[in-house]
Design an enzyme around this catalytic site. Structure first.
Site, PDB file in Angstrom:
ATOM      1  N   GLY A 275       0.625  -1.387  -0.096  1.00 21.73           N
ATOM      2  CA  GLY A 275       0.002  -0.061   0.085  1.00 21.73           C
ATOM      3  C   GLY A 275       0.467   1.030  -0.277  1.00 21.73           C
ATOM      4  O   GLY A 275       0.569   2.427  -1.038  1.00 21.73           O
ATOM      5  N   ALA A 276       1.969   0.992   0.606  1.00 22.56           N
ATOM      6  CA  ALA A 276       2.734   2.120   1.026  1.00 22.56           C
ATOM      7  C   ALA A 276       4.333   1.583   1.922  1.00 22.56           C
ATOM      8  O   ALA A 276       3.933   0.492   2.585  1.00 22.56           O
ATOM      9  CB  ALA A 276       1.903   3.732   1.811  1.00 22.56           C
ATOM     10  N   MET A 277       5.211   2.780   1.372  1.00 14.10           N
ATOM     11  CA  MET A 277       6.718   1.960   1.957  1.00 14.10           C
ATOM     12  C   MET A 277       6.809   4.000   2.950  1.00 14.10           C
ATOM     13  O   MET A 277       7.099   4.619   2.147  1.00 14.10           O
ATOM     14  CB  MET A 277       7.649   1.796   1.058  1.00 14.10           C
ATOM     15  CG  MET A 277       8.658   1.156   1.999  1.00 14.10           C
ATOM     16  SD  MET A 277       8.718   0.353   2.542  1.00 14.10           S
ATOM     17  CE  MET A 277      10.238   1.131   3.712  1.00 14.10           C
ATOM     18  N   GLU A 312       2.437   5.707   7.276  1.00 13.62           N
ATOM     19  CA  GLU A 312       3.807   6.054   6.953  1.00 13.62           C
ATOM     20  C   GLU A 312       4.749   7.008   7.841  1.00 13.62           C
ATOM     21  O   GLU A 312       5.278   6.593   7.611  1.00 13.62           O
ATOM     22  CB  GLU A 312       3.784   6.343   4.991  1.00 13.62           C
ATOM     23  CG  GLU A 312       2.670   5.143   5.022  1.00 13.62           C
ATOM     24  CD  GLU A 312       3.364   3.959   5.549  1.00 13.62           C
ATOM     25  OE1 GLU A 312       4.340   3.734   5.391  1.00 13.62           O
ATOM     26  OE2 GLU A 312       2.346   2.402   5.472  1.00 13.62           O
TER      27      GLU A 312
END
Length: 869
Positions: A275-277, A312
Site C-alpha cells: 500500500g505504501a512504504m 507511514e
C-alpha cells in the site's frame, strides 16, 4: 549502534543460532552511491564507495548482493577478487593482507543491474500519458531487496549514512531521502543530482525515484511537504499533503521529538506491490492510497488515504528513527504504526469515531488469522530470507496493534504515549528489541509490562474466555481458541493474563485479571458484559441465556458500539468453531432492527454473509433464505435512511447509506436493484453523476452479476479509460462478479496480461471471482493451469504470491476440494508461500466442519421463521 537496557538479553535469546546473516567482522559506516537508470534497455549502472570500520581481524568482506553484476572491485584502492553465492544472496571480497581490528577500510565497486518489473529493489513502473507508455524508476527495498539495487549490508541493525547521487536526463525529476545539495549538468542532456547525506539509517529505508513528475507543495508544517505524481494528476495530492502536515505536527508534540529531516516527499507510484512504504523522507504509495479527488470520492476511500498517510508518517519515528534489531521484531514497526494511525485519526478526526471501527476492522483481522493453527507468534524467530515476507501479515500489523491497544488501555493512553516517547528518546538512531519498549513503559507506569506482554508476544494464538454462572458466582475459564474447534491438549498450555473488563450497570471493573486457568468471583446483581469496549485480545463465550440478555441490552442501548460489534464478532467466531449454533448469531441480531450505527451494521451483515458463504456450494435455498432474513432485518432502517445523498450528509450517514444499499442489492431488494440497473445505464450513457461514489462498487458489482458480454466490455472500458483510479479499481473488481462461463473465461484471461491489468492489481478481480461458486471454481482452474507463468511473474520472494494462493483456495467448503488443493501443492516447492497455503487450508477445514454441522439447524431456523420458500 545498538543500545540495550539490562533486559536486552531477553530479546537476544530469540535469535536463532542458524540465522542467515552476514558476518560481523566489519561494520558499514557510510555509502557514497552514484546510480543511473537507463530507460532505453531497462538497466542501471552504479558506483559506490563503502566506508567500513573493522571489528575483528579479517581477510574478507561479505555483502548482500542479488541480480547485480560487478565490473570492478577495489579495497583501499587495490583490486580484489570476489565470489557470488546466489543461494545466500551474497558476494564476498577476498584480499591478501588482513584488515586489523580498529582499522578503517574503503571498498569501491562499479556495477550494473536490471530495472526489473517485479516491484522490488530498483525497478521500473509504467503508465500511460495521452496513450503513450512512459516509465519511471523507483525503489522498494523492504524487506531484503536493497541488495538488488546495490551491494550492501542489508540488515536492519547495520545502520549507516548514505550520500546518494543520481545521474539522469536533465528534464527528469530525481528524488531521494534527503534534500538536494547541488545539481550539475553533464553535457547537453544529462545531469547529476547530489543529495545531502542522510542521518544514520537502515538499508531497507533507502529510496530514489526518477521520472517525469510534478508536485503540489504544502507549507503548513515546519519543513516543506511535497506530493509528487505523474503529470496532470499531481493536484489530487493536495489532500494527502494537508493530512501529512497535520500528522507531523501531531506526532512532533506526542513524541516530544521533532521530525528530523529537512523535507518530506510523498510519491504516487503507478506500480507498487504494497500500500505504501515509509522510506525516510521519501514515502512511496500506491496511487489509490495517496491521490484523491475529495469532491468525487467516497467516505471509505478518504478514511483509507488518511490512515495510510498517518501510518507511514508514524514510521518516521517508530521504525526509521528507532529500528527493530532484526525482522523477527517487525511487529514493533508495523503494529505500532498501525496503532498510531488509529490514535492520530481519532484525535484529528473525532467525528469519524475510528476506535469503533477498530473493533470490526483491526481487532477482527487479528483474531481471525490468530485463530488458525497456521498462525505464528508476534515475535517469530526468523532464520531465512524467504520467511521474512510471510510475516508481513495480520499478526504483525493487526495483532501487534491490538496488543498495543490493550496495553494503552491498561496503562492509560497518555501514560502509554509518554512511555513510547521515552523509548524513542532512549534509542534514537539505534536498534532495539521488544523488551526495550516494555522497559520504557514499565518505567513510566510503575507496572510490570515485561512479564505481562512477553506471554502475549512470544506465544501463538489467543484465549477463549468461557463465562459460567453458578448460583451467585461467575466462573471464568480460559482455553486456546481455534476456528477449527479441535484444540489439542499440547496446544493449550499457555495461560494468558487476560484483562476481563467487566461491564455492569454500575460501570466497568478493570481490576479483575484472569491469569490462571479458572477463577471465580461474586456475580453482580445486574447484567454482565465481559471485555468492555473490546480492548482485550480474546474471544468470550456465554451461556445461552446470557447471549439473549446481551442481545436485548444491545437493542436497548446499554452497550457501546464497540461492545455491540465485539458481541457479534465473538458470536460469529464461536459459530465457526462449533461452540454455538449459527442460529444463535441470527437470534442475537434479529432484534437490532433499530440499530443506527454503521459500524455495527457492517459487522452484522458481514458475519451473516460469512455464514452464507459456508453454504456457497450447497442448496440455493439456504442462500435465498438468508437473503430473505437480511432483507427483513434491514427493512426498517433501509426505508428510513434510503440511498439518496446530499452535501449535508455526515461521514457516518454516508457510510450507513452505503452499507444498507450494498446489502440490499446483494440480497435482491427490488427497488435497490432497479435503482442500480437504471443508474448504471445512465452512467454508461454519459451521466457520470448518476452514480454516487459511495454506491459505485455496489452498482458495478450488480451490473456484472446480471450482465452479459456487452456489460463486460462496458466495465472493461471503464477500467481502461477512466481518469479516476477509484473508478478504475471498482470496475476491475466488478469484472470478477460475472457468472456466465464464457465471460469468466475472458476475465481470467486478463489476469496475466500485464499490459491490461498491472501486476500489482492482479488480486483485485480475483476478489470478485471468489464471491460466487462459478468464480471460485474458475479461479482454481486458472491457478492450476497457469501456475508456471504465475510463479514466474510473481516469484515467492514477492508476498503477493502467498495472497494469490490464499484468494484462489480459501473459499472452498468441501472435503474433495480441499484434497484437490493439497494434491496440487504436494508436488510444488512451497518455499516462500507455505504459511499462506497453510492458512488457506486451515480456513477451508473450518468451513467443511461448519457446513456439515450447521446445515440442518440453519435450514430449520429459516423455515420456522418464514424465510424459506
Amino acid at each position: 549502534m545498538c543500545r540495550h537496557t539490562n533486559n536486552s538479553t531477553d530479546g537476544a535469546s530469540l535469535v536463532p543460532s542458524d540465522r542467515e546473516v552476514l558476518p560481523n567482522n566489519v561494520k558499514p559506516l557510510h555509502y557514497d552511491l552514484t546510480i543511473e537508470p537507463i530507460f532505453e534497455n531497462f538497466t542501471f549502472t552504479g558506483e559506490e564507495t563503502v566506508d567500513f570500520h573493522v571489528i575483528e581481524r579479517t581477510d574478507y568482506i561479505t555483502l548482500n548482493s542479488l541480480e547485480i553484476e560487478i565490473q570492478e572491485a577495489k579495497l583501499n584502492d587495490v583490486t580484489v577478487p570476489y565470489e557470488f553465492d546466489v543461494a545466500k544472496q551474497t558476494v564476498t571480497f577476498k584480499f591478501d593482507d588482513h584488515l586489523v581490528e580498529g582499522a578503517d577500510a574503503k571498498l569501491y565497486l562499479k556495477f550494473t543491474g536490471t530495472l526489473n518489473e517485479n516491484m522490488c529493489g530498483f525497478y521500473r513502473s509504467s503508465y500511460k500519458d495521452n496513450g503513450v507508455t512512459k516509465y519511471l524508476a523507483t525503489t522498494q527495498m523492504e524487506a531484503t531487496d536493497c541488495r538488488k539495487a546495490f551491494p550492501c549490508y542489508d540488515q536492519p541493525a547495520a545502520k549507516a549514512k548514505f550520500t546518494i547521487n543520481i545521474v539522469t536526463q536533465k528534464e527528469l525529476t530525481a528524488l531521494s531521502n534527503m534534500d538536494v545539495r547541488e545539481t550539475t549538468l553533464l553535457g547537453d542532456d544529462k545531469k547529476v543530482v547530489s543529495f545531502n547525506t542522510t542521518p544514520i539509517m537502515s538499508t531497507y529505508l533507502v529510496a530514489f525515484v526518477v521520472g517525469e513528475l510534478k508536485y503540489v507543495e504544502n507549507n503548513d508544517y515546519r519543513v516543506p511537504i511535497k506530493v509528487y505524481a505523474t503529470a496532470d494528476t499531481e493536484n489530487l495530492g493536495v489532500y494527502a499533503g494537508e493530512i501529512a502536515a497535520k500528522t507531523l505536527k501531531f506526532f512532533d508534540k506526542k513524541f516530544d521529538i521533532e521530525y528530523p529531516l529537512p523535507k518530506l516527499d510523498m510519491v504516487a507510484i503507478p506500480d507498487f506491490a504494497a500500500g505504501a512504504m515509509e522510506n525516510y523522507g521519501l514515502v512511496t504509495y500506491r496511487t489509490v492510497d495517496l491521490l484523491i479527488d475529495t469532491a468525487n470520492t467516497n467516505a471509505a476511500t478518504q478514511q483509507r488515504v488518511t490512515e495510510v498517510v498517518m501510518h507511514e508518517l508514524a514510521h518516521q519515528w517508530f521504525g526509521n528513527l528507532v529500528t527493530m534489531e532484526f525482522w523477527d521484531g517487525l511487529w514493533l514497526n508495523e503494529g505500532f504504526a498501525t496503532w498510531m494511525s488509529w490514535y492520530a485519526a481519532d484525535a484529528l478526526f473525532p467525528d469519524w469515531k475510528v476506535w469503533e471501527s477498530y473493533v470490526s476492522d483491526n481487532l477482527q483481522q487479528a483474531l481471525s488469522l490468530d485463530s488458525l493453527r497456521a498462525s505464528h507468534p508476534i515475535e517469530v524467530p526468523v532464520k531465512r530470507v524467504d520467511q521474512i515476507s510471510q510475516i508481513f501479515d495480520a499478526i504483525s500489523y493487526s495483532k501487534g496493534c491490538a496488543l498495543l491497544k490493550m496495553v494503552s488501555k491498561w496503562l492509560g493512553e497518555e501514560v502509554f504515549v509518554s512511555g513510547v516517547s521515552l523509548y524513542l528518546k532512549r534509542f534514537k538512531w539505534g536498534n532495539t528489541y521488544t523488551s526495550d519498549l516494555w522497559d520504557a513503559l514499565s518505567e513510566v507506569s510503575g507496572k510490570d509490562v515485561n512479564t505481562v506482554m512477553n506471554i502475549w508476544t512470544k506465544n501463538v494464538g489467543h484465549p477463549l474466555v468461557k463465562v459460567e454462572e453458578v448460583d451467585d458466582k461467575l466462573v471464568f475459564t480460559q482455553n486456546r481458541f481455534l476456528t477449527t474447534g479441535d484444540v489439542k491438549p499440547e496446544e493449550d498450555q499457555i495461560l494468558y493474563p487476560v484483562f476481563l473488563g467487566i461491564r455492569t450497570s454500575e460501570g466497568i471493573d478493570e481490576t479483575v485479571v484472569l491469569s490462571e486457568r479458572s477463577i471465580t468471583i461474586p456475580k453482580p446483581a445486574n447484567f454482565v458484559k465481559i471485555n468492555a469496549d473490546h480492548s482485550g485480545v480474546y474471544r468470550t463465550a456465554y451461556e445461552p441465556a446470557r447471549w439473549t440478555q446481551l442481545g436485548e441490552a444491545g437493542a436497548e442501548g446499554k452497550l457501546t458500539v464497540e461492545d455491540r460489534v465485539g458481541l457479534v464478532s465473538d458470536a460469529s467466531a464461536l459459530v465457526s468453531s462449533g461452540l454455538i449454533e449459527a442460529t444463535a448469531l441470527f437470534n442475537l441480531v434479529r432484534t437490532w432492527t433499530e440499530e443506527s450505527n454503521y459500524v455495527v451494521w457492517e459487522s452484522i451483515l458481514a458475519k451473516i454473509a460469512s455464514v452464507k458463504s459456508i453454504f456457497i456450494f450447497d442448496d440455493e435455498s439456504i442462500k435465498e433464505g438468508i437473503d430473505a432474513f437480511v432483507l427483513d432485518l434491514i427493512a426498517p432502517k433501509l426505508k428510513e435512511v434510503g440511498w439518496e445523498f446530499s452535501d449535508k450528509d455526515s461521514f457516518s450517514s454516508q457510510k450507513l447509506k452505503s452499507v444498507f444499499f450494498a446489502s440490499a442489492v446483494s440480497s435482491g431488494h427490488k427497488e435497490a436493484v432497479e435503482f442500480a440497473a437504471n443508474a448504471f445505464e445512465a452512467y454508461i450513457k454519459g451521466d457520470k453523476k448518476a452514480i454516487n461514489p459511495n454506491l459505485r462498487a455496489s452498482i458495478f458489482n450488480y451490473a456484472a452479476k446480471v450482465g452479459d458480454e456487452n456489460t463486460f466490455e462496458q466495465l472493461l472500458d471503464i477500467y481502461k479509460t477512466s481518469e479516476s483510479v477509484e473508478v478504475r479499481i471498482s470496475a476491475l473488481r466488478a469484472l470478477g462478479r460475472f457468472n456466465k462461463p464464457e465471460i469468466l473465461d475472458k476475465v481470467v484471461a486478463l489476469l496475466l496480461q500485464t499490459d491490461v491489468i498491472k501486476q500489482q492489481d492482479i488480486y483485485i478481480p480475483m476478489q470478485g471471482l471468489r464471491a460466487h461458486k462459478e468464480g471460485i471454481n474458475k479461479l482454481w482452474s486458472w491457478l492450476t493451469e497457469n501456475w508456471d507463468p504465475i510463479y514466474e511473474l510473481i516469484p515467492p520472494s514477492n508476498s503477493m504470491l502467498g495472497s494469490i494462493v490464499i484468494i484462489a483456495t480459501s473459499s472452498y467448503t468441501k472435503q474433495e476440494q480441499k484434497e484437490a488443493v493439497e494434491k496440487f501443492f504436494a508436488e510444488k516447492d512451497t518455499k516462500g508461500y507455505d504459511q499462506g497455503l497453510a492458512k488457506a487450508l486451515d480456513s477451508v477445514s473450518a468451513k467443511i466442519k461448519s457446513a456439515k454441522r450447521d446445515i440442518a439447524p440453519i435450514s430449520n431456523w429459516l423455515s420456522v421463521n418464514g424465510y424459506s420458500k
